[in-house]
Write an enzyme that holds these catalytic residues in place. Sequence first.
Site, PDB file in Angstrom:
ATOM      1  N   TRP A 149       0.864  -1.173   0.000  1.00 47.93           N
ATOM      2  CA  TRP A 149       0.000   0.000   0.000  1.00 47.93           C
ATOM      3  C   TRP A 149       0.907   1.230   0.000  1.00 47.93           C
ATOM      4  O   TRP A 149       1.750   1.363   0.890  1.00 47.93           O
ATOM      5  CB  TRP A 149      -0.847  -0.074   1.251  1.00 47.93           C
ATOM      6  CG  TRP A 149      -1.845   0.999   1.496  1.00 47.93           C
ATOM      7  CD1 TRP A 149      -2.734   1.525   0.611  1.00 47.93           C
ATOM      8  CD2 TRP A 149      -2.079   1.652   2.748  1.00 47.93           C
ATOM      9  NE1 TRP A 149      -3.510   2.473   1.227  1.00 47.93           N
ATOM     10  CE2 TRP A 149      -3.130   2.568   2.547  1.00 47.93           C
ATOM     11  CE3 TRP A 149      -1.512   1.563   4.016  1.00 47.93           C
ATOM     12  CZ2 TRP A 149      -3.635   3.380   3.552  1.00 47.93           C
ATOM     13  CZ3 TRP A 149      -2.008   2.375   5.031  1.00 47.93           C
ATOM     14  CH2 TRP A 149      -3.051   3.266   4.783  1.00 47.93           C
TER      15      TRP A 149
ATOM     16  N   ASP B 170      -0.250  -5.458   9.478  1.00 49.45           N
ATOM     17  CA  ASP B 170      -1.292  -4.523   9.083  1.00 49.45           C
ATOM     18  C   ASP B 170      -2.505  -5.356   8.676  1.00 49.45           C
ATOM     19  O   ASP B 170      -2.471  -6.053   7.663  1.00 49.45           O
ATOM     20  CB  ASP B 170      -0.806  -3.663   7.902  1.00 49.45           C
ATOM     21  CG  ASP B 170      -1.776  -2.547   7.566  1.00 49.45           C
ATOM     22  OD1 ASP B 170      -1.410  -1.672   6.767  1.00 49.45           O
ATOM     23  OD2 ASP B 170      -2.915  -2.548   8.095  1.00 49.45           O
TER      24      ASP B 170
ATOM     25  N   LYS C 241     -13.138  -1.144   6.086  1.00 47.69           N
ATOM     26  CA  LYS C 241     -13.735  -2.013   5.078  1.00 47.69           C
ATOM     27  C   LYS C 241     -14.701  -3.007   5.680  1.00 47.69           C
ATOM     28  O   LYS C 241     -15.806  -3.177   5.191  1.00 47.69           O
ATOM     29  CB  LYS C 241     -12.631  -2.799   4.343  1.00 47.69           C
ATOM     30  CG  LYS C 241     -11.870  -1.994   3.326  1.00 47.69           C
ATOM     31  CD  LYS C 241     -10.787  -1.133   3.911  1.00 47.69           C
ATOM     32  CE  LYS C 241      -9.893  -0.579   2.835  1.00 47.69           C
ATOM     33  NZ  LYS C 241      -9.174   0.617   3.261  1.00 47.69           N
TER      34      LYS C 241
END
Lengths: 417, 431
Positions: free
Chosen positions: B158, B240, B276
Amino acid sequence: MGIQLLRMKSSWDSVALAPPDQIFHLNQLYLEDKSTSKISLVIGAYRDDDGKPYVFKIVRKVEEEMMKDHLNKEYLQMEGDADFRAGAKKLVFGDDPKLLERIVTVQALSGTGALRLGGTFLSYAAPKGAKIYISDPTWPNHMLVFKQSGLTNQAFYPYYDAAKNALNFDGMMGELSKAEPGSIVLLHGCAHNPTGIDPTKEQWKEIVTLCKKKGLIPFIDLAYQGFATGSLENDAFAVRLFVAEGLNIVVAQSFAKNAGLYNERVGAFHVVCPDVEIAKKVFSNIQIDIRGMYSNPPAHGARIIGRILKTPAYFEEWKEELKSVSERIQKMRKLLFDELIALKTPGVWDHILHQIGMFSYTGLTEAQCTWMKEKHHVYLLKSGRASMAGINTKNVKYLANAIHDAVANNPKKQQAP
Amino acid sequence: MCIRDRRRVHGIYKMLNRILGRNLGFLRRALWDKVQPAEMDSIITFQEKFKEDKDPQKVSLVRGVYRTNEEKPYLFKCVELAEKRMANSHLDKEYLPVDGEQNFVKAAKRLVFGDDFNTEKVATVQTLSGTGAVNLGLNFLYRFLPPETGYYIPDPSWPLHFSIAKEVGLRNIFTYPYYDNKKVALNFDGIKAKLLTLKPKSVVILHACAHNPTGIDPTPVQWKAIIDIVKEKKLLPFLDMAYQGFATGDFDRDASAVRLFAKEDVEMLVAQSFAKNAGLYGERIGALHFLCKSESVVKPILSQLKVMIRTSYSSNPMHGAKIVAQICENKELFEMWKEELKTVSGRIQEMRVQLSQKLGLLKTPGNWDHIRKQIGMFSYTGLTPSQCQKLIDKHHVYLLNNGRISITGINLKNIDYIAKSIHDVVINPQT
């Protein structure tokens, strides 16, 4: 010893226990206190006349409306909710579109978040190593927030005349006159925390002139607009004066107090730029700062404020409520003052009446404050700062008696000549 | 003004500076001159370009935000119900404790580590979603690890991992191999080889599940091997976890890598996001967890994290935290959440299968199995930068130029168009 050997070695063995935040720590002691007559004047959070937390009626109304709208939870832009930003900007700076278009406004995590964004921005935009001048005294978190954001070169300007319980204007101007061009000056836009003492309009004019003459960068912390005098316009006087005089200032704005949205973390950071082109550049830089910290800000609180500010009927309702909460504070100041006079408590107490906003620098010494805590379960900061919001018609007599008792038993030491 | 004149003016200016002995910068609006136009990261840039595109057939496969089959954002029913309960409870708006809403903190811990785990050894704070958790975690490491510490981010990752590391002020930022672009698979040997070279206390960022952007995760056996190396070399993993429950529809399964580390008693950091998996993108709700070897370091760590929060934004926003806490505390809402997650992750899975099939039917050159097999929101298509550019320019199908697509942007209405567009750019490399 055996247990020590059994314990696995951790990467974090050397991490020291940080000292607790003094304000939160004191409030925690209050919360744990079992006395039924305890009073907290610690945190700058509004209380109603029953000593209860207060949620603005207009906030509840707007929240219900938002629920019926089934709003989605999409990411806001980095700079935040559009309605919120437009409204927050107008609230501070007024309606002139030519002015507004050269002001960069980003949503921030309440006042603290705005200060942090401001500190970060100035750490690369102001001259390298620029000094930031902060009032003595000030909100204790200011220094820490600025240090973390990179403004490590800090100095203080005198602000409070303890003997007169008034603004030390000469001291303040004297220190700021010595500042290098490009230095930053942190000013409280209204309702100075912790003293409650603000410059007069004339004094503000002199401060503005000095900043212009010396090429200083004013950084205005506006945490109590509307809460100080009950009028949003009046409370923006200082900010608007700086801008009218051509100074390009930065402003940290909070809606924690004036909309009672403490835990929704709603605020804004503004940069007044010389022109639209520069505003675009500044904006893109601040967007990147935000992206690297938390990507984009929380939606809920900003949407509430956005709706209030753009709906004339809601805006009026908000103004009414603001007036009534600030009036209650002013009433409590008067009640406390009257009680102390009636008790013939030694000392001069006029400052309680004249100070502005949520706080009063009572003038009580550390020893007196400790006495009040231990003997009477009345909590205030050891600097003598008391949140007037914690006073109500039911506890004001008890409070006055506690102050009287503390003063009587802990006379102020005479200053050495 | 031509360059020569500019230089002359600047020279006079510098002379004046010397003569007057002080910085005249303020006369030149010094505050503004140092500010240069800033460059945004690619996700935002591509999304902006998409917004400005007027083509009626345009498709965005850029951003990692869920869309329904009707291309609408999805508000979880359990979230709406939780909000209703909150509204009826007339909650106050008082400041939260600095480390966050306490019921949320408990729930977040349980979700990550499971119900049977001793969470006394976990220091947890509420954060501003996943970004805030990574930022806070890296800030802590910056403060408490030696300055020469190396920070290792998978390649690719990311993009914000790099932006955040930069913002925090980390200097020793490196990558480790992750992706084998020839096989379109995990470069497992590359990962192992690199990790074996690292010094003790090196920080290794790992994606707990649904790797972004590749969608390729280690298998349980591979995770075990990675954990063994981490233990052997005394590395500090920072996991993460942005897609727990969203990757496979199963919380426990998606947390299995994290729990493997935890079972092995590896000290680690975990960044957790509810953006999300609860669709709470804009409410910025997440958590940062420190799993420690001993309970005695939990309090000091928490105290330092609290100072960092206090000096950044004082305390956390309530709304999202309360929603998650309500859902986790209520059996009915929690079951509803799990069902909804199965539905949304199921839709993603369905789109993967269909796209893969359609490319097969079109006989698009290449093997498109990976689209079906990859996990989570994203797929690393394997398209080259020039193929991606053609996809954008000719077909108005937007994706990142590293070939990452967000499957969430695919639906039954546009899937044929997308498949045909991909087919076109693969067989016609010239415009």
